[in-house]
Structure formats: C-alpha cells, structure tokens
Design a protein around this motif. Sequence first.
Motif, PDB file in Angstrom:
ATOM      1  N   SER A 161       0.817  -1.209   0.000  1.00 24.23           N
ATOM      2  CA  SER A 161       0.000   0.000   0.000  1.00 24.23           C
ATOM      3  C   SER A 161       0.853   1.262   0.000  1.00 24.23           C
ATOM      4  N   ASP A 162       0.238   2.385  -0.393  1.00 19.07           N
ATOM      5  CA  ASP A 162       0.911   3.683  -0.350  1.00 19.07           C
ATOM      6  C   ASP A 162       1.330   4.030   1.078  1.00 19.07           C
ATOM      7  N   GLU A 163       0.518   3.629   2.055  1.00 19.77           N
ATOM      8  CA  GLU A 163       0.832   3.909   3.456  1.00 19.77           C
ATOM      9  C   GLU A 163       2.146   3.238   3.867  1.00 19.77           C
ATOM     10  N   LEU A 164       2.336   1.986   3.433  1.00 20.54           N
ATOM     11  CA  LEU A 164       3.572   1.280   3.765  1.00 20.54           C
ATOM     12  C   LEU A 164       4.763   1.857   3.018  1.00 20.54           C
ATOM     13  N   ARG A 167       7.352   7.750   3.210  1.00 23.09           N
ATOM     14  CA  ARG A 167       8.606   8.070   3.893  1.00 23.09           C
ATOM     15  C   ARG A 167       8.387   9.117   4.985  1.00 23.09           C
ATOM     16  N   ASP A 168       7.154   9.312   5.397  1.00 19.13           N
ATOM     17  CA  ASP A 168       6.882  10.253   6.480  1.00 19.13           C
ATOM     18  C   ASP A 168       7.424   9.698   7.798  1.00 19.13           C
ATOM     19  N   GLU A 169       7.531  10.574   8.790  1.00 16.83           N
ATOM     20  CA  GLU A 169       7.975  10.155  10.117  1.00 16.83           C
ATOM     21  C   GLU A 169       7.016   9.101  10.652  1.00 16.83           C
ATOM     22  N   ILE A 170       7.552   8.018  11.210  1.00 18.36           N
ATOM     23  CA  ILE A 170       6.701   6.930  11.680  1.00 18.36           C
ATOM     24  C   ILE A 170       7.078   6.522  13.099  1.00 18.36           C
ATOM     25  N   THR A 171       6.159   5.799  13.749  1.00 19.07           N
ATOM     26  CA  THR A 171       6.410   5.285  15.088  1.00 19.07           C
ATOM     27  C   THR A 171       7.129   3.945  14.993  1.00 19.07           C
ATOM     28  N   LEU A 172       7.599   3.462  16.128  1.00 19.36           N
ATOM     29  CA  LEU A 172       8.262   2.159  16.163  1.00 19.36           C
ATOM     30  C   LEU A 172       7.306   1.027  15.751  1.00 19.36           C
ATOM     31  N   PRO A 173       6.047   1.014  16.228  1.00 15.37           N
ATOM     32  CA  PRO A 173       5.123  -0.020  15.732  1.00 15.37           C
ATOM     33  C   PRO A 173       4.886   0.058  14.224  1.00 15.37           C
ATOM     34  N   GLN A 174       4.852   1.263  13.671  1.00 11.99           N
ATOM     35  CA  GLN A 174       4.690   1.393  12.217  1.00 11.99           C
ATOM     36  C   GLN A 174       5.924   0.874  11.487  1.00 11.99           C
ATOM     37  N   ALA A 175       7.093   1.096  12.065  1.00  4.40           N
ATOM     38  CA  ALA A 175       8.321   0.553  11.474  1.00  4.40           C
ATOM     39  C   ALA A 175       8.283  -0.973  11.497  1.00  4.40           C
ATOM     40  N   TYR A 176       7.765  -1.538  12.577  1.00  2.00           N
ATOM     41  CA  TYR A 176       7.642  -2.999  12.667  1.00  2.00           C
ATOM     42  C   TYR A 176       6.672  -3.519  11.608  1.00  2.00           C
ATOM     43  N   SER A 177       5.614  -2.767  11.357  1.00  2.00           N
ATOM     44  CA  SER A 177       4.669  -3.150  10.295  1.00  2.00           C
ATOM     45  C   SER A 177       5.371  -3.177   8.939  1.00  2.00           C
ATOM     46  N   LYS A 178       6.249  -2.207   8.697  1.00  2.30           N
ATOM     47  CA  LYS A 178       7.010  -2.196   7.446  1.00  2.30           C
ATOM     48  C   LYS A 178       7.942  -3.410   7.361  1.00  2.30           C
ATOM     49  N   TYR A 179       8.551  -3.753   8.479  1.00  2.00           N
ATOM     50  CA  TYR A 179       9.445  -4.909   8.533  1.00  2.00           C
ATOM     51  C   TYR A 179       8.689  -6.191   8.164  1.00  2.00           C
ATOM     52  N   LEU A 180       7.511  -6.377   8.749  1.00  2.00           N
ATOM     53  CA  LEU A 180       6.698  -7.551   8.449  1.00  2.00           C
ATOM     54  C   LEU A 180       6.225  -7.534   6.996  1.00  2.00           C
ATOM     55  N   ALA A 181       5.836  -6.352   6.521  1.00  2.00           N
ATOM     56  CA  ALA A 181       5.340  -6.228   5.141  1.00  2.00           C
ATOM     57  C   ALA A 181       6.445  -6.536   4.140  1.00  2.00           C
ATOM     58  N   HIS A 183       8.921  -8.679   4.550  1.00  2.00           N
ATOM     59  CA  HIS A 183       9.092 -10.135   4.493  1.00  2.00           C
ATOM     60  C   HIS A 183       7.914 -10.809   3.791  1.00  2.00           C
ATOM     61  N   GLU A 184       6.735 -10.264   3.973  1.00  2.00           N
ATOM     62  CA  GLU A 184       5.573 -10.802   3.270  1.00  2.00           C
ATOM     63  C   GLU A 184       5.698 -10.584   1.760  1.00  2.00           C
ATOM     64  N   ALA A 185       6.125  -9.382   1.370  1.00  2.00           N
ATOM     65  CA  ALA A 185       6.300  -9.083  -0.054  1.00  2.00           C
ATOM     66  C   ALA A 185       7.427  -9.936  -0.646  1.00  2.00           C
ATOM     67  N   ARG A 186       8.467 -10.126   0.116  1.00  2.00           N
ATOM     68  CA  ARG A 186       9.610 -10.932  -0.311  1.00  2.00           C
ATOM     69  C   ARG A 186       9.188 -12.376  -0.588  1.00  2.00           C
ATOM     70  N   GLU A 187       8.398 -12.928   0.338  1.00  2.00           N
ATOM     71  CA  GLU A 187       7.924 -14.302   0.169  1.00  2.00           C
ATOM     72  C   GLU A 187       7.007 -14.417  -1.046  1.00  2.00           C
ATOM     73  N   LYS A 188       6.141 -13.440  -1.215  1.00  2.00           N
ATOM     74  CA  LYS A 188       5.221 -13.453  -2.359  1.00  2.00           C
ATOM     75  C   LYS A 188       5.988 -13.349  -3.667  1.00  2.00           C
ATOM     76  N   TYR A 189       6.982 -12.469  -3.705  1.00  2.00           N
ATOM     77  CA  TYR A 189       7.787 -12.296  -4.911  1.00  2.00           C
ATOM     78  C   TYR A 189       8.500 -13.596  -5.286  1.00  2.00           C
ATOM     79  N   LEU A 190       9.145 -14.241  -4.302  1.00  2.00           N
ATOM     80  CA  LEU A 190       9.892 -15.464  -4.582  1.00  2.00           C
ATOM     81  C   LEU A 190       8.978 -16.591  -5.048  1.00  2.00           C
ATOM     82  N   LYS A 191       7.778 -16.661  -4.495  1.00  2.00           N
ATOM     83  CA  LYS A 191       6.814 -17.671  -4.941  1.00  2.00           C
ATOM     84  C   LYS A 191       6.430 -17.444  -6.404  1.00  2.00           C
ATOM     85  N   LEU A 192       6.198 -16.194  -6.752  1.00  2.00           N
ATOM     86  CA  LEU A 192       5.830 -15.880  -8.137  1.00  2.00           C
ATOM     87  C   LEU A 192       6.981 -16.168  -9.092  1.00  2.00           C
TER      88      LEU A 192
END
Length: 291
Positions: A161-164, A167-181, A183-192
Amino acid sequence: MGSAGKVFVYASDANPADVDPYNTKPTTSVRHAPTKTIRPVLEALYKRFVPIQRDSIYVLEDDIWGGKGRYQDAWEMNDEVEWTWEREQHVLRLLVSSFGIGGSAPSSVPSSHVSSHVSSHLSSLHDEAPVAAGVAPGSNPSTAEAVLRFRRAVAAKLGVSDELMSRDEITLPQAYSKYLAYHEAREKYLKLVNAKRWPLDPVRQTELIELFVSKTTWHKSYPRAFAHVGRFPDLLQWLQEVKEEDGGPSDVEIWGELKPSYTFADLFTWLRQYFIVPHLPLGLPGIPWDS
C-alpha cells in the motif's frame, strides 16, 4: 537530532564517480536542521541554488554518490537521508551534476507551484497502467522516473500500500509493520518467481527494501532490532499495538517510563538488558537474490 546542521552542495559536470567530496571545495553551503528525508533540504535549496532546478541530484551515502534524479523526481520519492557528524555539527553532502544531461533543460517550476505540479505528476502515474520493465513511456525518461514507475509497478503486483511506502515520520510499531510487510512481499515475490509467474523485470533485494525504507535505514536498524522481538511476547504485543483493554502492555510496562515516542535507540537499549547485542542479519541464507 540536534538543531545544528549544514548542507554542502557540490556542482560539477564530471562523472559523479570522479567527484571526491572530501578533496573538493563545495560550491555552496547552507545551514539546515537535520531532517529524516531529502524533501525539506530540496525545498530550502530551490531558490538559493538555481542549478538544482535542472540538473541531476546525488546524495553522499556510505561514501558513494547515490542518484536521486532531477528535482521533481527526488522531491516526489523523498528518500531518507543519512546525516554524518563532523566537527560538532550534522552534515549532509549533495552533488548537483549536469553529467550526461543532453538537450535543453526542462522548464523550471516556480516553488509556489511545486506541490500542485507533483500532485499532477503523481496522479498521472496512478492513472497509467504499470510498465512491465520499469520504462516510462515517452522519449528519454530520466532514470529516476523509470525507478519510480518500476517501484510502483512492483508495489502494485505485491499488494504494497501507499501507506507502507510512505517516507513520512513513523512510530516504532509502524516501522515494525514495514518490517513484516517487507518479508511478506519478499515471500510473495519469490513464490511468483519460482512459479514463473512474475510479470516484471527481476527485483533486487535493495529494490524491494526501498519500497518501504531507504537501504541505509533498513540495514542500520530494521533487521538488527526486529529479528529478536519474537522472543518477548509483551514487547511483540506492544509493537503490534495490542490495546491495554485487550490484554496488551502499557508503555510504562515495556519501557519503564512514559515518553511521547520511542525510537530504535530505545529498542536497542531494551534488547541489551537481556544480553542481546543487535547484529546485522542481512537475510536468510540461500535466498536467490540478484543483488
């Protein structure tokens, strides 16, 4: 960051690889408070240093000039920047280069119209279909335009998503969401890719990382911190923003004090109390990245 800072600007028509910022006198410099991203710096320089309106912009990253494209592209992508600490002040080095730019320069856009111009440009990117090879339609697109289009095409295919991508200032939980996203995108890409269903050009690890944050910020903080948090259920719940009424911990329970926000430095300090010294895991072994 503190308030003291200086931007050194170098102007050159030479190959950026041949411009040594440590043995070359800056063309100009401006005082500027340290910023997380490049946009405020660009806006401060727009009228003070006219070449920045037409030439390619580079930022010194780990002693290498990293290309950001021309003004509008650099403004739109708004990459994170890493300030260094030199002689009791924060320093950022920019190179404004005419190397390889042929033909007439693009028309300058008055600073009062920058926002509307960029909004219009961005709308056109949303309206157009993704370009498979990351090549912008039309003649002689800039490298930054091609990068931006390819980045958006990859994000669309991977459901980022555009939200992910912000590059605006983010909180630590939002940074963790980016970290998880990531790895999720990475896994999806490799599967494809493994299923031979990836429709675009191959995506390098750095390109995938930069859907979410700059590569410098990623390698400096994200894996070093977040690779360890799964060992601590309470900390994990805090990063997942589980509310107290739902059984989640309070800020004070995790950090021992109440603060307006918490940073990677706070997280590294927290991990060290459990004798975990954050290291730099660059990814899982055996992953076929074309780096």
